[in-house]
Design a protein around this motif. Structure first.
Motif: not given
Ligand code: ASP
Length: 579
Positions: A423-452
């Motif tokens: 899954f994507p780590l974040f999703e865009w919240n249109d109403e609040e105009g900000r990124w939010q965790a797609a699942h929850h904030l403690f979800t690991g990143l795909e290795p190698g994606h940290e720099h993003l």
């Protein structure tokens, strides 16, 4: 003294000629002038009582007085029914109890509904839930739930998982819903939150060295209620230290299989299917696709990019569904309004008629190459979505499900379990105009994606996975973040200041700084799982005392107001809701 020698549904040929005591509820009474027949019921079934005034005048008087749902104690001799009185549908249908003694142990008011009436309004059923639960179907549902849960526990215990209880009065843990808050008398103005899940506690248990944790946990989320969602629900909550993703998925698959086996049902094939989130969205227009039927979405964008049909060439994506039926104009009009309801601007189509003709207002705008690319056998209809990918996926995904049901493409006899991954780590919240965790904030990143994290947040993939059964999301999980610095960067990426992060999750960052092992887990929504196992349309059918859709509890009347003294003690003043 014993109340009964047998359960009502247990009377068999070996009991014929024996004197027995039975106890239960009067399900039905037939008064034949002289003889009275009563169906005595408990959770195991029914036994027919025969009360003969000549044999037992006192019992006959009690039988005449008996009304539906009276609790009766009967004593008598088991006999065989006359051949023409045998009821082949009942396990006890060849026998009856010739009653000598009948006592009314407890009476019932006239019933608000008949227990054998299947069409009773749900609000009435919930108001008198204890009557509703006496019915065979509801008894079956609750007992099925108990069978499955005990099988899951046995399985988890055997796999070395430790059942640990975590607090229900706690600090808000974010799963993306509203919290239920609980005031605290000893600290007026402060509140506990009921856990939306034991997420942080289970992660902390891994840091604490528990290695494998599970719990049948109750979770509380203040959300609008739906068929598959209640204010409180149960999860099989699981966490493992040093796991690979595959190991987590295997554990959960095992729990699913153990549940099927406990019910004597053919378990699903393992390993379950896997689809990346991206592929699920592209092929099925859903992150929880129902795989019991084909009807896959095809991408036409490469061909339609230079189309003369402006709607196609102007859209960032053009995709289509090929329906194995020649749809009529009125059916197409109905589907178009359905598609509009999901955000489409219209619904372009091509009908490949049985007679070989192509019927469509857009056919004349399409090149031969375009037509050839989507050409379907005579007797089919191609439906198009042309818009941004998100919109097209939503619309075609909804159409796919709708048509699957309507055209009876869904193979109801099939069970399709599926893991959706990446899954994507974040999703865009249109109403609040900000990124939010797609699942929850403690979800690991795909290795190698940290720099993003300091770049394109929308392109970061996570190590989250969802389990889907026949189009229902059964639960989610992930490999977690276990390094403090990375966790802090995720907080920062969604716009939490260092102070906010400290105030909300300081304790977690501290824990992560004290030797946190890699860990990951899953939570299986038990109520959904049980509803599906029981073949029920919603989770209320497998819940003993669910809330009504309004959020109230019809039997007790909760939620209710509390006294002024109680409020004063808690330091709370209630603002009456605006009329
Ligand atoms: N706590 C998550 C949830 O309730 C599941 C998990 O990540 O284990 O959805």
């Amino acid at each position: 003294m014993s109340w009964r020698d047998l359960r009502c549904g247990e009377v068999r040929s070996e009991h014929v000629g024996r004197r027995l005591k039975l106890a239960g509820w009067a399900a039905r009474r037939r008064d034949h002038g002289g003889l009275v027949f009563i169906d005595l019921r408990d959770h195991t079934g029914i036994c027919q009582l025969v009360v003969n005034p000549e044999r037992a005048p006192e019992a006959a008087a009690a039988a005449h007085e008996t009304r539906a749902e009276f609790v009766l104690l009967a004593e008598g001799e088991v006999s065989r029914r006359a051949p023409d009185a045998v009821n082949a549908k009942l396990a006890t249908g060849e026998f009856e109890l010739q009653v000598d003694r009948l006592e009314i142990e407890s009476r019932s008011e006239p019933l608000p509904f008949q227990l054998d009436d299947e069409g009773v309004d749900e609000s009435l059923r919930l108001r008198y839930r204890y009557l509703d639960l006496r019915r065979e179907r509801m008894q079956g549902n609750l007992r099925l739930a108990a069978t499955v849960i005990s099988a899951i526990r046995r399985y988890m215990d055997a796999q070395g998982f430790v059942d640990v209880w975590t607090p229900n009065l706690t600090k808000a843990t974010p799963e993306g819903a509203r919290d239920f808050v609980v005031p605290v008398r000893l600290q007026p103005g402060r509140f506990f939150a009921l856990p939306q899940s034991p997420q942080l506690f289970k992660q902390i248990l891994m840091v604490a060295g528990l290695d494998r944790y599970y719990q049948i946990a109750t979770c509380f989320r203040d959300e609008d209620l739906r068929a598959d969602r209640g204010f409180e629900f149960r999860q099989l909550d699981v966490e493992l230290a040093f796991p690979t993703r595959e190991q987590v998925l295997e554990v959960i698959e095992g729990a699913v299989v153990a549940s099927f086996e406990a019910l004597g049902r053919e378990p699903p094939q393992r390993p379950f299917h896997r689809l990346s989130w991206h592929e699920a969205a592209a092929r099925f227009g859903s992150d929880k696709p129902d795989l019991r039927f084909e009807l896959e979405i095809q991408d036409m964008t490469a061909i339609t990019r230079s189309s003369e049909f402006g709607v196609f060439s102007g859209a960032s994506t053009v995709r289509c569904l090929t329906v194995p039926q020649e749809l009529s104009r009125s059916e197409l009009a109905e589907l178009e309004s359905f598609a509009r309801g999901w955000g489409a601007k219209g619904l372009a189509y091509l009908v490949f008629a049985d007679d070989g003709q192509v019927r469509s207002p857009i056919a004349k705008h399409l090149s031969t190459a375009e037509l050839d690319a989507v050409r379907a056998p005579p007797g089919s209809t191609v439906l198009f979505g042309a818009d941004e990918p998100r919109v097209v996926e939503r619309v075609l995904g909804a159409l796919r499900l709708h048509l699957g049901k309507r055209l009876e493409l869904v193979d109801e006899g099939r069970d399709e379990f599926l893991w959706v991954t990446e899954f994507p780590l974040f999703e865009w919240n249109d109403e609040e105009g900000r990124w939010q965790a797609a699942h929850h904030l403690f979800t690991g990143l795909e290795p190698g994606h940290e720099h993003l994290l300091e770049g394109d947040l929308g392109s970061i993939l996570s190590q989250a996975y969802d389990l889907v059964w026949n189009g229902w999301e059964l639960g989610s999980g992930s490999i977690r973040i276990h390094r403090r610095d990375l966790q802090a960067r995720v907080f920062k990426a969604i716009g939490l200041s260092a102070e906010e992060a400290e105030e909300r999750f300081g304790f977690l960052l501290e824990v992560m700084g004290m030797g946190a092992p890699p860990h990951g887990g899953f939570a299986l929504g038990l109520d959904r799982f049980l509803a599906l196992l029981a073949g029920q349309p919603n989770i209320r059918e497998v819940t003993a005392f669910p809330k009504a859709a309004s959020g109230s509890e019809p039997m007790t009347g909760a939620p209710t107001q509390v006294s002024a003294e109680q409020l004063a003690e808690l330091g709370i003043r209630v603002i009456p809701p605006a009329q």
